[in-house]
Design a protein around this motif. Structure first.
Motif, short mmCIF file in Angstrom:
data_model
loop_
_atom_site.label_atom_id
_atom_site.label_comp_id
_atom_site.label_asym_id
_atom_site.label_seq_id
_atom_site.Cartn_x
_atom_site.Cartn_y
_atom_site.Cartn_z
N GLU A 137 -28.86 17.80 -16.06
CA GLU A 137 -28.92 16.90 -17.21
C GLU A 137 -27.92 15.74 -17.11
O GLU A 137 -28.30 14.58 -17.36
N PRO A 138 -26.66 15.98 -16.70
CA PRO A 138 -25.75 14.83 -16.55
C PRO A 138 -26.23 13.81 -15.51
O PRO A 138 -26.00 12.61 -15.68
N LEU A 139 -26.91 14.28 -14.46
CA LEU A 139 -27.43 13.36 -13.45
C LEU A 139 -28.58 12.52 -14.01
O LEU A 139 -28.70 11.32 -13.73
N ILE A 140 -29.42 13.16 -14.82
CA ILE A 140 -30.54 12.45 -15.44
C ILE A 140 -30.03 11.38 -16.40
O ILE A 140 -30.55 10.27 -16.46
N ARG A 141 -28.99 11.72 -17.14
CA ARG A 141 -28.46 10.79 -18.16
C ARG A 141 -27.48 9.77 -17.57
O ARG A 141 -27.08 8.84 -18.25
N ASP A 142 -27.11 9.94 -16.31
CA ASP A 142 -26.10 9.09 -15.68
C ASP A 142 -26.53 7.62 -15.58
O ASP A 142 -25.74 6.71 -15.79
N GLY A 143 -27.77 7.40 -15.25
CA GLY A 143 -28.27 6.03 -15.16
C GLY A 143 -28.38 5.48 -13.75
O GLY A 143 -29.11 4.51 -13.52
N ARG A 144 -27.67 6.05 -12.79
CA ARG A 144 -27.74 5.54 -11.43
C ARG A 144 -28.98 6.04 -10.70
O ARG A 144 -29.54 5.32 -9.86
N ALA A 145 -29.41 7.25 -10.98
CA ALA A 145 -30.69 7.72 -10.45
C ALA A 145 -31.79 6.97 -11.19
O ALA A 145 -31.68 6.69 -12.39
N ARG A 146 -32.86 6.61 -10.48
CA ARG A 146 -33.92 5.83 -11.12
C ARG A 146 -35.26 6.53 -11.14
O ARG A 146 -36.26 5.97 -11.61
N LYS A 147 -35.30 7.77 -10.66
CA LYS A 147 -36.57 8.48 -10.58
C LYS A 147 -36.31 9.98 -10.77
O LYS A 147 -35.35 10.52 -10.21
N LEU A 148 -37.17 10.64 -11.55
CA LEU A 148 -37.11 12.08 -11.74
C LEU A 148 -38.48 12.66 -11.44
O LEU A 148 -39.48 12.23 -12.02
N SER A 149 -38.53 13.62 -10.54
CA SER A 149 -39.77 14.32 -10.23
C SER A 149 -39.55 15.82 -10.41
O SER A 149 -38.61 16.38 -9.85
N THR A 194 -44.48 23.38 -18.47
CA THR A 194 -44.63 22.27 -19.41
C THR A 194 -43.46 22.21 -20.38
O THR A 194 -42.97 21.13 -20.72
N GLN A 195 -42.99 23.38 -20.82
CA GLN A 195 -41.89 23.42 -21.79
C GLN A 195 -40.64 22.76 -21.23
O GLN A 195 -40.00 21.94 -21.89
N VAL A 196 -40.29 23.08 -19.99
CA VAL A 196 -39.12 22.45 -19.36
C VAL A 196 -39.40 20.98 -19.08
O VAL A 196 -38.53 20.12 -19.27
N GLY A 197 -40.61 20.67 -18.64
CA GLY A 197 -40.97 19.29 -18.35
C GLY A 197 -40.81 18.38 -19.55
O GLY A 197 -40.33 17.24 -19.43
N ILE A 198 -41.18 18.85 -20.73
CA ILE A 198 -41.04 18.06 -21.95
C ILE A 198 -39.57 17.74 -22.21
O ILE A 198 -39.20 16.61 -22.56
N LYS A 199 -38.69 18.73 -22.02
CA LYS A 199 -37.26 18.51 -22.22
C LYS A 199 -36.72 17.48 -21.23
O LYS A 199 -35.91 16.61 -21.58
N ALA A 252 -35.87 9.72 -20.86
CA ALA A 252 -36.17 8.55 -21.70
C ALA A 252 -34.92 7.74 -22.00
O ALA A 252 -34.99 6.52 -22.18
N GLU A 253 -33.76 8.39 -22.05
CA GLU A 253 -32.53 7.70 -22.40
C GLU A 253 -32.23 6.56 -21.43
O GLU A 253 -31.78 5.48 -21.82
N GLN A 254 -32.46 6.79 -20.14
CA GLN A 254 -32.23 5.77 -19.11
C GLN A 254 -33.53 5.15 -18.60
O GLN A 254 -33.52 4.39 -17.63
N VAL A 255 -34.64 5.48 -19.27
CA VAL A 255 -35.97 4.97 -18.90
C VAL A 255 -36.23 5.19 -17.41
O VAL A 255 -36.56 4.27 -16.66
#
Length: 487
Positions: free
Chosen positions: A223-235, A240-245, A251-254
């Motif tokens: 989660e900190p890596l996703i919210r960090d902003g330097r990564a630009r892609k998440l796969s 589905t439950q985890v995917g939604i989270k 979405a925070e860093q689009v």
């Protein structure tokens, strides 16, 4: 299989984090156990990454991004090609390692290694085919220059059921496009990914391009890596439950996202189908990976005139399968991944039987070690049974009758999922008509396997976003840049 041989394969596998081209222990030396699901015993301990370790991996990916993006496409492709060749040469070792940590029979593990390797071969060829365009503006006064560039550092999260293929399906296009990565494999099956990182290094992948973090705290690390902003892609590939989270966090860093999520695949058998072909296709669609696959046929709908004969044939085939440890000769079905998954499958079967379903074969958990569940066929499964709505992820085939085409399509589409469906009929017009009406991203027409590295894999509705594989697979790792030229 000789125990010494098994232990030698485990001992030869890296067990530390792979960050910036170096193997290193996790912060504080924490480790997590990797279990053999066939025996319940521990195979080895691997590094258990902390959030700080995860951030170090992202730092390494960010630092390597500019040089990697500037690397010639041919060079990137050659690294992928060499990885394909190494995997092909060492298929026996890689398959044994996978069977030990995941449980599937060796024949299936070898098939997965071949499938995973094909992603590297496919995207080795795609690396040199990233195209742009140059065109005259409609008013004739300017020009449009369009180019494709790597999206940037990527975060990749993979599941336990296909521990090599799901990683290869993401790493292949990322490498081809010029993206660096941090990948987090499932905590149950980290060894296949650690070994793959070792092979890719041997194939010439530069330091920092691929970073592997194994952890028991997926959310805390990623989660900190996703919210960090330097990564630009998440796969992500998983539930589905985890995917939604994860989508909410991204979405925070689009972030650019691709999600391969849950499935609840319907399989339709019409009265005009070739029953030999339908039964064989159902076995493939249901029992690949012991039913632990998002593409698994979870809901089997059979037209009434052939219901009894189809059910008899399928029950005979399922009942004849040999269950056991995947390393043993003659085993068709290995264990489920852990006790939690085995108990879930049992609960779904018990629920269906409690609501009136009949057990044609299997249905009862045997004693002993390991997380085994017998291949099971259920007849007269009611519409309100939980397994009509929930993903089974086990060797259970629930059969329900239908009479009309409209009824079959309505039942097939009665789910929030839309990954894949299977259709057996010898009527071409019906096949096309129903294929257009089925709400899934993929359809197996008179066949039980749809996965192919050269084809776009993905679903609709709550089964995900984007596509992996095929000519569009690399698009998920590229951005489009347009330059307006005044001449």
């Amino acid at each position: 299989m000789d125990q010494q041989q098994e232990q030698a394969v485990v001992d030869a596998c890296p067990t530390e984090l792979f960050i910036g081209g170096k193997w290193r222990a996790g912060e504080g030396g924490k480790t997590l156990a990797v279990e053999d699901p066939a025996t319940g015993t521990t195979l080895c301990q691997v590094a258990d990454a902390s959030p700080a370790d995860g951030m170090a991996a992202l730092d390494a990916a960010v630092a390597a991004q500019a040089d990697w993006a500037a690397t010639a496409p041919r060079e990137r492709g050659e690294i992928l090609r060499r990885t394909y060749e190494l995997m092909t040469e060492r298929v026996d070792e890689l398959a044994l390692l996978m069977t030990l940590e995941m449980g599937k029979p060796l024949a299936e593990s070898k098939g997965e290694i071949a499938y995973a390797a094909e992603f590297f071969r496919w995207f080795a060829e795609e690396a040199v085919r990233i195209e742009g365009s140059y065109q005259v503006a409609p008013n004739g006064k300017g020009r449009f220059l369009v180019m494709r560039q790597p999206v940037g550092p990527c975060l990749l999260i993979t599941p336990w059921n296909f521990p090599a293929a799901m990683g290869a399906r993401k790493i292949g296009p990322a490498v081809a496009a010029g993206c660096t990565m941090v990948i987090k494999p499932a905590s149950q099956t980290p060894l296949s990914m650690l070994k793959l990182a070792e092979l890719m290094t041997e194939a010439g992948l530069p330091a920092g391009v691929l970073n592997v973090v194994t952890t028991s705290d997926s959310g805390g690390v990623m989660e900190p890596l996703i919210r960090d902003g330097r990564a630009r892609k998440l796969s992500f590939t998983g539930s589905t439950q985890v995917g939604i989270k994860l989508i909410e966090q991204a979405a925070e860093q689009v972030l650019k996202t691709s999600m391969e999520l849950g499935g609840n695949a319907p399989l339709l058998v019409f009265a005009d189908a070739d029953l030999d072909q339908a039964v064989e296709g159902t076995m493939l669609a249901k029992m690949r990976n012991g039913g632990e696959a998002c593409t698994s046929a979870n809901r089997i709908y059979v037209q009434t005139p052939v219901l009894e004969e189809f059910s008899r044939r399928l029950s005979e085939r399922m009942g004849a399968l040999t269950v056991g440890r995947g390393t043993e000769d003659g085993v068709d079905v290995g264990p489920l991944i852990d006790a939690t998954q085995r108990d879930k499958v049992k609960d779904l079967v018990d629920d269906a039987v409690g609501r009136g379903a009949r057990v044609l074969t299997g249905g009862t958990v045997a004693g002993g070690n390991g997380y085994f569940f017998p291949p099971t066929v259920l007849a007269d499964v009611p519409r309100d049974a939980r397994l009509q709505k929930e993903e089974i992820f086990g060797p259970v085939a629930p059969i329900t009758a239908f009479d009309t085409e409209d009824e079959a399509v309505a039942m097939a589409n009665d789910t929030e999922y839309g990954l894949v469906s299977y259709l057996f009929t010898n009527d071409l017009t019906r096949a096309l008509r129903i294929s257009e009406r089925l709400e899934t991203g993929m359809i197996g027409l008179n066949q039980g396997i749809v996965s192919n590295p050269a084809a776009p894999f993905g679903g609709v509705k709550q089964s995900g976003l984007g596509r992996e594989g095929g000519t569009v697979g690399i698009d998920e790792y590229l951005e489009t840049k347009y330059i307006a030229i005044n001449i």
